[in-house]
Design a protein around this motif. Structure first.
Motif, PDB file in Angstrom:
ATOM      1  N   UNK A  63       0.806  -1.381  -0.064  1.00 13.13           N
ATOM      2  CA  UNK A  63      -0.133  -0.001  -0.067  1.00 13.13           C
ATOM      3  C   UNK A  63       0.780   1.170   0.171  1.00 13.13           C
ATOM      4  N   UNK A  64       1.762   1.225   0.855  1.00 14.45           N
ATOM      5  CA  UNK A  64       2.585   2.580   1.101  1.00 14.45           C
ATOM      6  C   UNK A  64       3.548   2.993  -0.304  1.00 14.45           C
ATOM      7  N   UNK A  65       4.056   1.758  -0.980  1.00 17.75           N
ATOM      8  CA  UNK A  65       4.749   2.193  -2.341  1.00 17.75           C
ATOM      9  C   UNK A  65       3.812   2.153  -3.410  1.00 17.75           C
ATOM     10  N   UNK A  66       2.636   1.827  -3.277  1.00 20.45           N
ATOM     11  CA  UNK A  66       1.725   1.804  -4.439  1.00 20.45           C
ATOM     12  C   UNK A  66       1.362   3.125  -4.415  1.00 20.45           C
ATOM     13  N   UNK A  67       1.254   3.829  -3.403  1.00 17.56           N
ATOM     14  CA  UNK A  67       1.122   5.617  -3.524  1.00 17.56           C
ATOM     15  C   UNK A  67       2.337   6.166  -4.144  1.00 17.56           C
ATOM     16  N   UNK A  68       3.524   5.613  -3.955  1.00 18.47           N
ATOM     17  CA  UNK A  68       4.730   6.451  -4.573  1.00 18.47           C
ATOM     18  C   UNK A  68       5.198   6.028  -5.969  1.00 18.47           C
ATOM     19  N   UNK A  69       4.773   4.861  -6.296  1.00 20.04           N
ATOM     20  CA  UNK A  69       5.184   4.227  -7.582  1.00 20.04           C
ATOM     21  C   UNK A  69       4.050   3.794  -8.190  1.00 20.04           C
ATOM     22  N   UNK A  70       4.089   3.767  -9.938  1.00 19.07           N
ATOM     23  CA  UNK A  70       2.800   3.251 -10.486  1.00 19.07           C
ATOM     24  C   UNK A  70       3.063   1.591 -10.699  1.00 19.07           C
ATOM     25  N   UNK A  71       4.420   1.287 -10.756  1.00 18.21           N
ATOM     26  CA  UNK A  71       4.367  -0.220 -10.834  1.00 18.21           C
ATOM     27  C   UNK A  71       5.831  -0.662 -10.022  1.00 18.21           C
ATOM     28  N   UNK A  72       5.590  -1.693  -9.509  1.00 14.24           N
ATOM     29  CA  UNK A  72       6.890  -2.319  -8.762  1.00 14.24           C
ATOM     30  C   UNK A  72       8.016  -2.418  -9.774  1.00 14.24           C
ATOM     31  N   UNK A  73       9.199  -3.052  -9.279  1.00 13.66           N
ATOM     32  CA  UNK A  73      10.498  -3.123 -10.273  1.00 13.66           C
ATOM     33  C   UNK A  73      10.313  -4.359 -11.111  1.00 13.66           C
ATOM     34  N   UNK A  74       9.405  -5.119 -10.649  1.00 18.87           N
ATOM     35  CA  UNK A  74       9.329  -6.447 -11.495  1.00 18.87           C
ATOM     36  C   UNK A  74       7.465  -6.654 -11.744  1.00 18.87           C
ATOM     37  N   UNK A  75       7.150  -6.932 -12.691  1.00 20.66           N
ATOM     38  CA  UNK A  75       5.818  -7.294 -13.004  1.00 20.66           C
ATOM     39  C   UNK A  75       4.856  -6.062 -12.671  1.00 20.66           C
ATOM     40  N   UNK A  76       3.573  -6.414 -12.277  1.00 19.55           N
ATOM     41  CA  UNK A  76       2.574  -5.439 -12.148  1.00 19.55           C
ATOM     42  C   UNK A  76       1.939  -5.398 -10.685  1.00 19.55           C
ATOM     43  N   UNK A  77       2.563  -6.494 -10.072  1.00 19.13           N
ATOM     44  CA  UNK A  77       1.655  -6.605  -8.651  1.00 19.13           C
ATOM     45  C   UNK A  77       2.571  -6.148  -7.462  1.00 19.13           C
ATOM     46  N   UNK A  78       2.169  -5.245  -6.658  1.00 18.58           N
ATOM     47  CA  UNK A  78       3.185  -4.972  -5.692  1.00 18.58           C
ATOM     48  C   UNK A  78       3.152  -6.022  -4.441  1.00 18.58           C
ATOM     49  N   UNK A  79       1.903  -6.706  -4.279  1.00 21.06           N
ATOM     50  CA  UNK A  79       1.759  -7.766  -3.310  1.00 21.06           C
ATOM     51  C   UNK A  79       2.689  -8.891  -3.684  1.00 21.06           C
ATOM     52  N   UNK A  80       2.917  -9.316  -4.941  1.00 21.04           N
ATOM     53  CA  UNK A  80       3.794 -10.381  -5.270  1.00 21.04           C
ATOM     54  C   UNK A  80       5.136  -9.845  -5.067  1.00 21.04           C
ATOM     55  N   UNK A  81       5.536  -8.514  -5.721  1.00 22.62           N
ATOM     56  CA  UNK A  81       6.901  -8.289  -5.510  1.00 22.62           C
ATOM     57  C   UNK A  81       7.727  -8.111  -4.009  1.00 22.62           C
ATOM     58  N   UNK A  82       6.774  -7.475  -3.099  1.00 23.50           N
ATOM     59  CA  UNK A  82       7.211  -7.485  -1.902  1.00 23.50           C
ATOM     60  C   UNK A  82       7.146  -8.749  -1.015  1.00 23.50           C
ATOM     61  N   UNK A  83       6.124  -9.618  -1.516  1.00 19.82           N
ATOM     62  CA  UNK A  83       5.962 -10.971  -0.813  1.00 19.82           C
ATOM     63  C   UNK A  83       7.311 -11.869  -1.248  1.00 19.82           C
ATOM     64  N   UNK A  84       7.964 -11.679  -2.454  1.00 21.12           N
ATOM     65  CA  UNK A  84       9.054 -12.401  -2.869  1.00 21.12           C
ATOM     66  C   UNK A  84      10.131 -12.151  -1.970  1.00 21.12           C
ATOM     67  N   UNK A  85      10.143 -10.842  -1.435  1.00 24.54           N
ATOM     68  CA  UNK A  85      11.475 -10.489  -0.791  1.00 24.54           C
ATOM     69  C   UNK A  85      11.232 -10.530   0.788  1.00 24.54           C
TER      70      UNK A  85
END
Length: 274
Positions: free
Chosen positions: A64-86
């Motif tokens: 939620x926090x980074x979705x307010x600052x960025x349009x898309x994550x560094x990989x893919x289009x799901x913030x949930x999946x990107x941050x879960x993977x780390x």
């Protein structure tokens, strides 16, 4: 002539001694696991549900926090999946290392019994928390994959390797800290302060390749940056984490583990009676 009697083999004394020692150790480890399960999960409302809700809450806050600052994550289009993977391999390492480091304090009252050893206490905590962490990682990762509808084909090889490296590193660091915290109580505070930036430099919310070259040269020596990179290479087919060195992570983990075992073997009575 009377029939020949069947030949009976006499059990070897060495084998009997190994069996006689292993059975009580297995029973002691199982009893310690059941004790911690009832203490940690059986007395709290929700029990095992908190093991799932705690990392899920962290992932949701990051997303939620980074979705307010960025349009898309560094990989893919799901913030949930990107941050879960780390986040998931990081929390697996962190939970294991913290729990193992405090094994002696948690089971101190039982370690005065001859049937229970300090190694039983360490192994019990490792087995319980490793199995719990694997279950949490599996459930949350595939639940997020289903919810995000990313249609990603997960390569289980790198994912399993990342989870395994998180477990081994957590065991090694936890074992060493178990000895150091027992010998030098102030080490617990020092370690806690020193590890506060670890979440930031472990690649949970950024990619190693996105950093400047001089920062990459420093980050390379952080073992967890290799684990998160390996995890993401299994989830994102287009991502090739060429910098990852699992041999380096394994070497750090084994060095810490051997040093911890040597110190505990030499000073466990001093630590127990402190």
């Amino acid at each position: 002539m009377p029939p020949a009697m069947p030949e009976t083999r006499t059990p070897q004394p060495g084998r009997l001694r190994r069996v006689n020692r292993s059975l009580p150790a297995f029973r002691a480890i199982l009893a310690l696991i059941l004790r911690e399960m009832s203490t940690r999960y059986g007395r709290s409302p929700g029990g095992y549900a908190w093991a799932l809700l705690e990392p899920l809450g962290g992932i949701l806050i990051l997303s939620f926090g980074f979705s307010l600052l960025l349009r898309t994550p560094s990989l893919g289009n799901s913030f949930l999946l990107f941050y879960a993977s780390g986040y998931l391999p990081f929390t697996l390492y962190q939970d294991l290392s913290n729990k193992i480091a405090r094994s002696i304090g948690f089971s101190r009252a039982l370690l005065y019994y001859p049937a229970v050893t300090w190694l039983d206490a360490v192994l019990a905590r490792f087995v319980l928390n490793a199995l719990t962490g694997i279950l949490v990682t599996y459930v949350l990762l595939f639940a997020i994959l289903a919810a995000a509808d990313t249609r990603v084909t997960v390569d289980m090889g790198p994912v399993i390797a990342a989870i395994g490296m998180s477990m081994i590193l957590g065991l090694g660091v936890g074992m060493l800290n178990c000895a150091l915290m027992g010998l030098f109580p102030v080490w617990e505070t020092v370690w806690s302060i020193a590890m506060r930036p670890l979440f930031i430099v472990s690649g949970v919310f950024f990619l190693y390749e996105d950093m400047p070259a001089n920062v990459q040269a420093i980050l390379y020596w952080v073992p967890l940056i290799h684990i998160t990179g390996e995890m993401r290479s299994g989830i994102y087919p287009s991502y090739a984490a060429d910098y990852v060195s699992l041999a380096y992570v394994a070497a750090i983990a084994l060095i810490c583990l051997v040093m911890g075992l040597i110190l505990m073997g030499r000073y466990h009575r001093t630590i127990l009676n402190a």
